[in-house]
Each structure stands twice: as C-alpha cells, then as structure tokens.
Write a protein that holds these residues in place. Structure first.
Motif, PDB file in Angstrom:
ATOM      1  N   PRO A 143     -31.208 -59.401 -50.465  1.00  0.00           N
ATOM      2  CA  PRO A 143     -31.005 -58.399 -51.576  1.00  0.00           C
ATOM      3  C   PRO A 143     -31.335 -59.103 -52.905  1.00  0.00           C
ATOM      4  CG  PRO A 143     -28.956 -59.214 -50.828  1.00  0.00           C
ATOM      5  CD  PRO A 143     -30.077 -59.795 -50.034  1.00  0.00           C
ATOM      6  N   ILE A 144     -32.345 -58.571 -53.831  1.00  0.00           N
ATOM      7  CA  ILE A 144     -32.452 -59.210 -55.038  1.00  0.00           C
ATOM      8  C   ILE A 144     -32.095 -58.490 -56.268  1.00  0.00           C
ATOM      9  CG2 ILE A 144     -34.428 -60.151 -56.527  1.00  0.00           C
ATOM     10  CD1 ILE A 144     -35.740 -60.953 -53.643  1.00  0.00           C
TER      11      ILE A 144
ATOM     12  N   GLU B 257     -37.014 -70.844 -64.967  1.00  0.00           N
ATOM     13  CA  GLU B 257     -35.823 -70.078 -64.528  1.00  0.00           C
ATOM     14  C   GLU B 257     -36.034 -69.544 -63.310  1.00  0.00           C
ATOM     15  OE1 GLU B 257     -33.277 -66.454 -66.702  1.00  0.00           O
ATOM     16  OE2 GLU B 257     -34.867 -67.359 -67.869  1.00  0.00           O
ATOM     17  N   SER B 258     -34.876 -69.771 -62.497  1.00  0.00           N
ATOM     18  CA  SER B 258     -34.941 -69.262 -61.033  1.00  0.00           C
ATOM     19  C   SER B 258     -33.432 -69.165 -60.570  1.00  0.00           C
ATOM     20  CB  SER B 258     -35.527 -70.037 -60.202  1.00  0.00           C
ATOM     21  OG  SER B 258     -34.978 -71.423 -59.889  1.00  0.00           O
ATOM     22  N   MET B 259     -33.310 -68.476 -59.543  1.00  0.00           N
ATOM     23  CA  MET B 259     -32.151 -68.137 -58.940  1.00  0.00           C
ATOM     24  C   MET B 259     -32.310 -68.123 -57.323  1.00  0.00           C
ATOM     25  SD  MET B 259     -29.650 -64.780 -58.847  1.00  0.00           S
ATOM     26  CE  MET B 259     -31.011 -63.518 -58.471  1.00  0.00           C
ATOM     27  N   ILE B 260     -31.527 -69.201 -56.832  1.00  0.00           N
ATOM     28  CA  ILE B 260     -31.630 -69.474 -55.281  1.00  0.00           C
ATOM     29  C   ILE B 260     -30.566 -68.643 -54.516  1.00  0.00           C
ATOM     30  CG2 ILE B 260     -31.138 -71.231 -53.567  1.00  0.00           C
ATOM     31  CD1 ILE B 260     -32.142 -73.201 -55.324  1.00  0.00           C
TER      32      ILE B 260
ATOM     33  N   TYR C 176     -40.863 -61.012 -61.988  1.00  0.00           N
ATOM     34  CA  TYR C 176     -39.999 -61.833 -60.764  1.00  0.00           C
ATOM     35  C   TYR C 176     -40.867 -62.140 -59.662  1.00  0.00           C
ATOM     36  CZ  TYR C 176     -35.707 -60.157 -63.231  1.00  0.00           C
ATOM     37  OH  TYR C 176     -34.902 -59.820 -64.482  1.00  0.00           O
ATOM     38  N   THR C 177     -41.002 -63.558 -59.344  1.00  0.00           N
ATOM     39  CA  THR C 177     -41.603 -63.879 -58.270  1.00  0.00           C
ATOM     40  C   THR C 177     -40.631 -64.452 -57.073  1.00  0.00           C
ATOM     41  OG1 THR C 177     -43.332 -64.582 -59.735  1.00  0.00           O
ATOM     42  CG2 THR C 177     -43.394 -65.619 -57.486  1.00  0.00           C
ATOM     43  N   ILE C 178     -40.799 -63.707 -55.999  1.00  0.00           N
ATOM     44  CA  ILE C 178     -39.938 -64.255 -54.959  1.00  0.00           C
ATOM     45  C   ILE C 178     -40.635 -64.878 -54.018  1.00  0.00           C
ATOM     46  CG2 ILE C 178     -38.550 -63.029 -52.976  1.00  0.00           C
ATOM     47  CD1 ILE C 178     -38.904 -60.351 -54.754  1.00  0.00           C
ATOM     48  N   VAL C 179     -39.976 -66.122 -53.720  1.00  0.00           N
ATOM     49  CA  VAL C 179     -40.572 -67.257 -53.104  1.00  0.00           C
ATOM     50  C   VAL C 179     -39.573 -67.397 -51.692  1.00  0.00           C
ATOM     51  CG1 VAL C 179     -40.965 -69.546 -52.856  1.00  0.00           C
ATOM     52  CG2 VAL C 179     -41.816 -68.472 -54.888  1.00  0.00           C
ATOM     53  N   ALA C 180     -40.167 -67.414 -50.512  1.00  0.00           N
ATOM     54  CA  ALA C 180     -39.224 -68.003 -49.190  1.00  0.00           C
ATOM     55  C   ALA C 180     -39.828 -69.196 -49.199  1.00  0.00           C
ATOM     56  CB  ALA C 180     -39.784 -67.005 -48.244  1.00  0.00           C
TER      57      ALA C 180
ATOM     58  N   VAL D 215     -35.845 -66.822 -56.469  1.00  0.00           N
ATOM     59  CA  VAL D 215     -36.311 -65.786 -57.347  1.00  0.00           C
ATOM     60  C   VAL D 215     -36.358 -66.328 -58.744  1.00  0.00           C
ATOM     61  CG1 VAL D 215     -35.922 -63.453 -58.276  1.00  0.00           C
ATOM     62  CG2 VAL D 215     -34.982 -64.120 -56.025  1.00  0.00           C
ATOM     63  N   PHE D 216     -37.801 -66.606 -59.111  1.00  0.00           N
ATOM     64  CA  PHE D 216     -38.267 -66.955 -60.438  1.00  0.00           C
ATOM     65  C   PHE D 216     -38.446 -65.815 -61.556  1.00  0.00           C
ATOM     66  CE2 PHE D 216     -39.459 -70.024 -57.415  1.00  0.00           C
ATOM     67  CZ  PHE D 216     -39.267 -71.391 -58.185  1.00  0.00           C
ATOM     68  N   TYR D 217     -38.161 -66.015 -62.718  1.00  0.00           N
ATOM     69  CA  TYR D 217     -38.411 -65.039 -63.766  1.00  0.00           C
ATOM     70  C   TYR D 217     -39.093 -65.652 -64.832  1.00  0.00           C
ATOM     71  CZ  TYR D 217     -37.694 -62.291 -68.018  1.00  0.00           C
ATOM     72  OH  TYR D 217     -37.718 -61.648 -69.148  1.00  0.00           O
TER      73      TYR D 217
END
Length: 302
Positions: free
Chosen positions: A266-267, A233-236, A277-281, A208-210
């Motif tokens: 869940p994000i 900036e991101s969260m894995i 926020y950009t959600i990347v699978a 999840v990138f911000y």
C-alpha cells in the motif's frame, strides 16, 4: 516546407526502431539497414557479456521503441542527454510507455558521421558502442551497465539526421511481474502495487521516490554534461515481520510478501502537490547478494 538532403522516415512499425531518410534509398532498404545495425549491436553486447561470464540479454520491443523515440528527439533537437526536451528521464519514458521493469540508459552521439550508407552507419554505430564499452574506472558507468548481470533485456534505438547520429541502449531488468496499475492519481491518494517476483529472488523492500513534474528543457541545458538518477526524496516500505517479531526500530512493516514470491504494497502519495512517484522493488537472490532495482513504476499525481 524546407526539405534537407536527408530527412526522417519514421516507420509505423516498432520493429524498425529507427528513422532515417535518404532520398536515394527506398523504405525497404532503410528498414533492412536499421535491422542490420541493431542486430550487429545486439551481437556485440552479448559477446561482451559472454566474455565476462554474465547472462546474455534478449532484445526487447518496448525498450527499443522507447529508445528510438529518444534517439529521434535528440537528432531533431541537436542535443545529447539522458533527458528529453520534455524534461523526462529514461525511467519516466519507459514506465509511461507501459513498462514496469527497472532500466538503465546508455547514450552515445556523433555530430559528424560521414555517410548514411549502410556500411558506414554500421561502422559508426559500432564505434559509438565500443566507446562506451571501453571506458576505464572510475569513469566506467556505461561499461558497468552493459555488463551488469541482473539485466535481462535491451532496447536499441538508432537515428540519423544531417550527419548527426544518436545511439540509445536501454537495458531492462525483468524479474518482477507487476499487475496493471493506474498511472494518474491525485495528491494524497492511496495506491496499491502488487506483483510476483520470479523464482530465485526475494523482496528486500519497496522504496517510493518523489519528484516534481518535469520541466521542458532547452538545448543549452540538455547539452550540458550530467548523469541522471532517481530523486533524493524517498520513503522505504519494509515487508511485514512475522508476528510477534518487529524490526530493530520497532516497525512491523507494511508490505505483504507471500511464499510464492507475490507481494502487495500500500502506497500513500504523500505530498500535497503534483509530482511523479517512482515505485522501486529492491530484490536480491543467489546470483546477486546485493539488492538491486527490479521495478521503476512511475505514477503521476495531478
């Protein structure tokens, strides 16, 4: 109202996918010209992919619509950039138009196209594409995009105005069916992204990138050469490890992943301020051992 020798005719039909007005040409003639240009470029791309023995791509209507709008923005504003005048980047444009797949954009521009006649435009747009395809390492990012095996679709946008010509190639990686998701939230909200990965691939993790909300850009900024990317900036978020196992760092994981390829993540929109926020699978499979982006789902926190 000032009317130049050539002005725009923006079709209501996304099938046309470009805008061009020559007062000596009828709308039907212009539509025919654009369709021929797009068909020629599409054939070139797939021939190039066949030579490299990678799967061919299909023409995508939404990507073509998004690419066309950006091409129009560039010719109207007299600039060439992956950013639009509104500050949005390619993955923003595609996602907020309703797309969920990951994308990569190539642009090519000419400011001295010598004619708007059909044959001349075909030659000029072919040249703009070939210029990308013939890049040499290490500066061959556009060529790599054209030939990347995980892309499945492409959208082609073409626009001309006062001898300015813009070509936008928007490549799409369609391997995940994402359930509909609300695109506007508040900072701190919790969001669920769910979908199903198509056969042959598996989920590696969700990232999840911000980034802050985009700023409008002036022409001088836009005409400064720069590449684009996802923000730093991101969260894995990792898939849940089957009990009683944990990852080496003691984390259990939070993403549910099912045998049929389905997943649910869940994000938390973790910044207490507006932004995107950009959600990347990230997925991989037998044809692609290295993980690659399969989604670029953008949501706004306002």
């Amino acid at each position: 109202m000032k009317v130049s020798r050539r002005d725009f005719l923006q079709s209501a039909s996304t099938a046309i996918g470009a805008a061009l007005l020559d007062r000596k040409s009828s709308p039907d003639e212009l539509e025919k010209t654009i369709k021929e240009i797009r068909a020629n470029l599409f054939e070139m791309i797939n021939e190039e992919r066949e030579v490299e023995k990678v799967p061919t791509v299909e023409l995508d209507e939404l990507a073509t619509e998004v690419a066309t709008k950006h091409a129009l923005d560039m010719v109207r504003g007299a600039f060439a950039s992956h950013w639009g005048r509104d500050g949005f980047k390619p993955y923003h444009r595609y996602s907020f138009a309703g797309g969920t797949d990951s994308t990569a954009e190539n642009i090519s521009a000419a400011d001295n196209t010598w004619s708007t006649k059909s044959d001349a435009l075909k030659l000029d747009t072919a040249y703009l594409h070939v210029r990308l395809y013939q890049e040499k390492p290490p500066n061959d990012g556009h060529r790599k995009t054209i030939l990347a095996p995980h892309y499945t679709h492409v959208g082609l946008g073409i626009a001309v105005y006062e001898l300015r010509l813009r070509l936008v190639e928007l490549f799409v990686s369609r391997h995940v069916d994402v359930r509909p998701i609300v695109r506007e939230w508040k900072p701190g909200d919790s969001v669920i992204i769910a979908g199903k990965i198509r056969k042959g691939y598996g989920l590696n993790y969700v990232e999840v990138f911000y980034e802050p909300l985009p700023l409008a850009r002036d022409v001088n900024w836009l005409n400064s050469t720069r590449s684009y990317s996802l923000p730093n900036e991101s969260m894995i978020l990792r898939p849940k490890a089957p009990p009683p196992f944990k990852y080496a760092d003691g984390v259990e994981g939070v993403v549910d992943f099912f045998d049929d390829g389905g997943f649910l993540a869940p994000i938390k929109l973790y910044k207490n301020e507006p932004g995107i926020y950009t959600i990347v699978a990230w997925i991989s499979g037998a044809r692609s051992v290295e993980p690659f982006q399969a989604t670029n789902v953008c949501v706004k926190a306002l």
